[in-house]
Design an enzyme around this catalytic site. Sequence first.
Site, PDB file in Angstrom:
ATOM      1  N   ASP A   1      31.029 -37.866  62.376  1.00 34.12           N
ATOM      2  CA  ASP A   1      31.733 -39.032  62.575  1.00 34.12           C
ATOM      3  C   ASP A   1      32.332 -38.650  63.562  1.00 34.12           C
ATOM      4  OD1 ASP A   1      32.533 -41.629  62.008  1.00 34.12           O
ATOM      5  OD2 ASP A   1      34.399 -40.546  61.317  1.00 34.12           O
TER       6      ASP A   1
ATOM      7  N   GLU B   1      30.294 -56.320  66.426  1.00 33.57           N
ATOM      8  CA  GLU B   1      29.167 -56.213  66.948  1.00 33.57           C
ATOM      9  C   GLU B   1      28.497 -55.507  65.766  1.00 33.57           C
ATOM     10  OE1 GLU B   1      28.830 -54.065  70.481  1.00 33.57           O
ATOM     11  OE2 GLU B   1      30.618 -52.920  70.118  1.00 33.57           O
TER      12      GLU B   1
END
Length: 362
Positions: A275, A352
Amino acid sequence: MAVQHHILDFCLSAPADGRTVIEALEPIFQEQRMTKTIHNLGENGFLVTYISESGSFATLRMYTDKLLTFDIHSYELDNKGRATIETLCDKLEQKLKDLLQGNINRLKRLPAIIRGGTIDRYWPTADGRLVEYDIDDVVYDEDSAYQNIKILHSKQFGNILILNGDINLGESDLPYTQAIMGSGSEDYTGKEILILGGGDGGILCELVKLKPKMVTMVEIDQMVINACCKHMRKTCGDVLDNLKGDCYQVLVEDCVPVLKTYAAEGRVFDYVINDLTAVPISTSPEEESTWDFLRLILDLAVKVLKPTGKYFTQGNCANLTEALTMYEKQLNKLYCPVEYSKNVVCVPSYAELWVFYTVWKK
């Protein structure tokens, strides 16, 4: 206070007569005590400026290819002043509708863009589109030794973590966390897991619910951990209150030396969840250092995976196909052959679609 920028566009079916338009609009601007200056650009149309005593101004641009645009800039200190500008826009829109009746293919009036406000509500998507968020408060804004850390409050998305100008995670973004953990397809019970980055605590919070043997999270920035522990509780719960728990530990370190040490020691994990950063959006020279870092992390992460282990990571916006293809090519350059799959998820605060990868050894 801030500048309001109003935009009004008319796409026409045939060119309009510039002089006629200017004369028709004259009474509206006279009412606002705005001084007019006309620039006749010949075959390039007209540019007209209107300036008020207060410094507000408008530009009318008439192009010969059937486009007419208005830009109105105002610096208003109160609601009355802002209402006056809205009324001006209403009158201009109605007048041009009446004047150009039958000659308008499309009319577009955008909400006012606020420039220079105390709260920045405009953040671009990864593929360069501008999004206005419903940000109403700056919760946190500090510089660490590594990055600028902002946490802004959105009415829809809750608190949003922004690092160096990039939206990282909102309190609404559980779909991101679920996707980077395998979208519910994995059994983490009794497993050993390594998280690279993840300072918002979201992944760690979800993993400890699933009864793993041990989760090790390596996050370089203590200030991110502290800020999220205080201001992102809906994301991290209480796992960041302590750096150690019954089934987890948080190492505040650079993950690269840690990975190298684990690889040298032969330590392996059932899962590695990266991450740290999204895939770079281009292959330009200024991005090369990011690609080098990404390749290094990939190689080290695969080295500390068990033969049956899986590596999860984010990619980038689904529209950035060139960057995603470049990332997939890197997967063919690792020290051992791997296979991969990808999943596309809508992350609420990103506005998005976002691509996530699962990688495993052949």
